[in-house]
Design a protein around this motif. Structure first.
Motif, PDB file in Angstrom:
ATOM      1  N   ASP A 165       0.297   9.532  -5.413  1.00  0.00           N
ATOM      2  CA  ASP A 165       0.986  10.821  -5.158  1.00  0.00           C
ATOM      3  C   ASP A 165       1.438  11.399  -6.522  1.00  0.00           C
ATOM      4  OD1 ASP A 165       1.875  12.918  -3.205  1.00  0.00           O
ATOM      5  OD2 ASP A 165       3.378  12.072  -2.893  1.00  0.00           O
ATOM      6  N   ARG A 196      -5.128   3.817   8.702  1.00  0.00           N
ATOM      7  CA  ARG A 196      -5.900   4.237   7.778  1.00  0.00           C
ATOM      8  C   ARG A 196      -4.652   6.110   7.729  1.00  0.00           C
ATOM      9  NH1 ARG A 196      -8.492   4.714  13.265  1.00  0.00           N
ATOM     10  NH2 ARG A 196      -9.520   6.922  13.334  1.00  0.00           N
ATOM     11  N   ARG A 256      -4.210   8.674   0.642  1.00  0.00           N
ATOM     12  CA  ARG A 256      -5.325   8.958  -1.396  1.00  0.00           C
ATOM     13  C   ARG A 256      -4.590   7.728  -1.569  1.00  0.00           C
ATOM     14  NH1 ARG A 256      -0.633  11.249  -0.073  1.00  0.00           N
ATOM     15  NH2 ARG A 256      -0.174  13.164  -0.582  1.00  0.00           N
ATOM     16  N   LEU A 257      -4.902   6.798  -1.412  1.00  0.00           N
ATOM     17  CA  LEU A 257      -5.400   5.364  -1.220  1.00  0.00           C
ATOM     18  C   LEU A 257      -7.116   5.110  -1.115  1.00  0.00           C
ATOM     19  CD1 LEU A 257      -3.134   2.566  -1.241  1.00  0.00           C
ATOM     20  CD2 LEU A 257      -4.685   2.594  -2.773  1.00  0.00           C
ATOM     21  N   GLU A 285      -0.146   4.085  -2.754  1.00  0.00           N
ATOM     22  CA  GLU A 285       0.569   4.838  -2.345  1.00  0.00           C
ATOM     23  C   GLU A 285       0.747   6.548  -2.907  1.00  0.00           C
ATOM     24  OE1 GLU A 285      -2.131   6.007  -0.218  1.00  0.00           O
ATOM     25  OE2 GLU A 285      -1.523   7.805   0.543  1.00  0.00           O
ATOM     26  N   GLN A 286       2.424   6.153  -3.159  1.00  0.00           N
ATOM     27  CA  GLN A 286       3.118   6.693  -4.272  1.00  0.00           C
ATOM     28  C   GLN A 286       3.067   6.740  -4.712  1.00  0.00           C
ATOM     29  OE1 GLN A 286       7.209   5.007  -3.439  1.00  0.00           O
ATOM     30  NE2 GLN A 286       6.959   5.001  -1.198  1.00  0.00           N
ATOM     31  N   LEU A 291       0.799  -1.364  -0.131  1.00  0.00           N
ATOM     32  CA  LEU A 291      -0.261   0.041  -0.287  1.00  0.00           C
ATOM     33  C   LEU A 291       1.234   1.338   0.205  1.00  0.00           C
ATOM     34  CD1 LEU A 291      -2.913  -1.174   2.065  1.00  0.00           C
ATOM     35  CD2 LEU A 291      -2.465  -1.210  -0.184  1.00  0.00           C
ATOM     36  N   ASP A 292       2.021   1.838   0.636  1.00  0.00           N
ATOM     37  CA  ASP A 292       2.879   2.606   0.682  1.00  0.00           C
ATOM     38  C   ASP A 292       3.222   2.700  -1.031  1.00  0.00           C
ATOM     39  OD1 ASP A 292       2.834   2.430   3.248  1.00  0.00           O
ATOM     40  OD2 ASP A 292       5.066   1.715   3.325  1.00  0.00           O
ATOM     41  N   ARG A 352      -2.595   5.832   7.328  1.00  0.00           N
ATOM     42  CA  ARG A 352      -1.098   5.687   6.272  1.00  0.00           C
ATOM     43  C   ARG A 352      -1.316   5.456   4.974  1.00  0.00           C
ATOM     44  NH1 ARG A 352       3.078   1.679   8.137  1.00  0.00           N
ATOM     45  NH2 ARG A 352       4.812   1.335   6.297  1.00  0.00           N
ATOM     46  N   TRP A 353      -2.606   5.839   4.437  1.00  0.00           N
ATOM     47  CA  TRP A 353      -2.813   6.034   2.751  1.00  0.00           C
ATOM     48  C   TRP A 353      -3.825   6.958   2.709  1.00  0.00           C
ATOM     49  CZ3 TRP A 353      -2.928   0.491   5.637  1.00  0.00           C
ATOM     50  CH2 TRP A 353      -1.405   0.179   5.620  1.00  0.00           C
ATOM     51  N   MET A 362      -8.705  -1.956  -1.346  1.00  0.00           N
ATOM     52  CA  MET A 362      -8.705  -1.048  -0.549  1.00  0.00           C
ATOM     53  C   MET A 362     -10.325  -2.009   0.310  1.00  0.00           C
ATOM     54  SD  MET A 362      -6.446  -0.085   0.000  1.00  0.00           S
ATOM     55  CE  MET A 362      -6.984   1.122   1.373  1.00  0.00           C
TER      56      MET A 362
END
Lengths: 235, 235
Positions: free
Chosen positions: B152, B188, B193-194, B148-149, B144-145, B190-191, B173
């Motif tokens: 971004d 939650r 944008r997702l 998320e990038q 997920l990181d 942490r992400w 998700m």
């Protein structure tokens, strides 16, 4: 150099499926991490290099393109290396078969790492024994019977003529025979076309030269196909 | 009907990623096994139907083409459904991201079936607890990181504008939140944008209509995303 391949320098792993295509085609490529060390991959994995960051190796640089995922790289390379027929439908099916090979490879990995990819094998050996048994007894026949049928339909080739899928099937057969020699020996009469294909691929002049060269890393217990006697059939 | 989708009738599973694309695009399709029962898939899986036999569902019929493998089906459909930008390089990257989603989905499956896909969950629960912990604590953040990038970099979209990859990320998700509600709630922030993407996708008119219809199968414990409290973080 036209292509730069990036993959862990100490193992065949998923990168080997790409190496085999590049070598069989006599392509102009560099195997960057083998020349410069694994740290050469880091700027790409950390996203500080330009392009869409790969989630993991292998990845390929081709001019400005940076592309990851083994099956995706092969799908991109194959027409450029004359390793897939021209018809769109055949190319779609080639990729479908390659994705099925990717699924098999992921399952092979999990035979020795069923619980946690970051734990040592020794710390998940009991679970590995169970997972490997299911893999040998159920999954290997399911996958290899499927590919054997494809070879039967294609006159000994996955796609009716030589292609990158044949190269990958060679690697699967060699890898499974390395990891599970007893299981594969015991069932060898079940997949005559796959065994014949592997021999034929191995004898292709460029491939034979590659396999005999120091560029071919030996199978080892850091890779995906690992030989642990307790994960194989008893002798 | 232009497209016939074949997938297990009782679960979202891998077929759902294809359904979401077809529904979002308002495509002319039939979900064959939901109308006729799962046995409608058998001639294809047994190889007695024409075309290259699929290894497993989902598979798609489009005129004479029979195509399997979720990511391969989406790669084929997306340009025809206007769900991917036209540039070749963007399409390659879309597929790269979708293949990474496929890898995540396979790992989600193995959280409840770490030893043997043919054994009941109850018979591998202890191993599942360990595998699920590694998945929640290491693999989920890693995947997920990464996505998320990408969001971004793409202004909230995986590819800079709406695409099938966004639809698949929505499903990921929702699925992770169903399977691991405590773990996902805890992380939650942490992400963002997702989470925002998932809400945005859900509000798309055709998608909202689909999700509210009986065509959307509920998450359940026969599917890939399963909720077993012992595989989640404690409350």
């Amino acid at each position: 150099m036209r292509y730069q391949l990036y993959y862990w320098s100490g193992i065949q792993g998923r990168g080997e499926f790409v190496r085999l295509a590049l070598e069989d085609a006599g392509a102009d490529y560099r195997d960057v991490a083998r020349e410069e060390g694994d740290q050469a991959m880091m700027p790409f994995l950390e996203g500080s290099a330009s392009g869409v960051a790969p989630f993991a190796p292998p990845f390929l640089k081709a001019g400005p393109l940076l592309l990851a995922q083994t099956a995706g790289i092969l799908q991109y390379l194959a027409p450029r290396l004359s390793l897939v027929p021209a018809a769109e439908r055949t190319r779609l099916h080639a990729h479908q078969l390659q994705l099925t090979i990717s699924d098999l490879v992921a399952e092979v990995h999990d035979t020795h790492h069923p619980l946690d990819a970051n734990l040592y094998y020794e710390d998940q050996k009991e679970a590995a024994v169970l997972r490997a048994r299911a893999f040998r007894e159920q999954r290997t026949p399911k996958f290899l019977d499927y590919f054997e049928q494809r070879l039967d339909a294609g006159g000994g080739h996955a796609l009716g003529r030589h292609s990158y899928v044949d190269l990958s099937l060679f690697q699967v057969m060699r890898g499974l025979s390395y990891a599970f020699p007893n299981a594969m020996r015991r069932r060898r009469r079940r997949w005559p076309r796959l065994l014949e294909l592997a021999k034929r691929v191995e004898a292709r002049p460029r491939l034979a030269a590659y396999l005999a060269s120091p560029r071919r890393i030996a199978f080892n217990e850091d890779g995906i196909f690992r030989h642990y006697p307790e994960l194989d059939d008893p002798r």
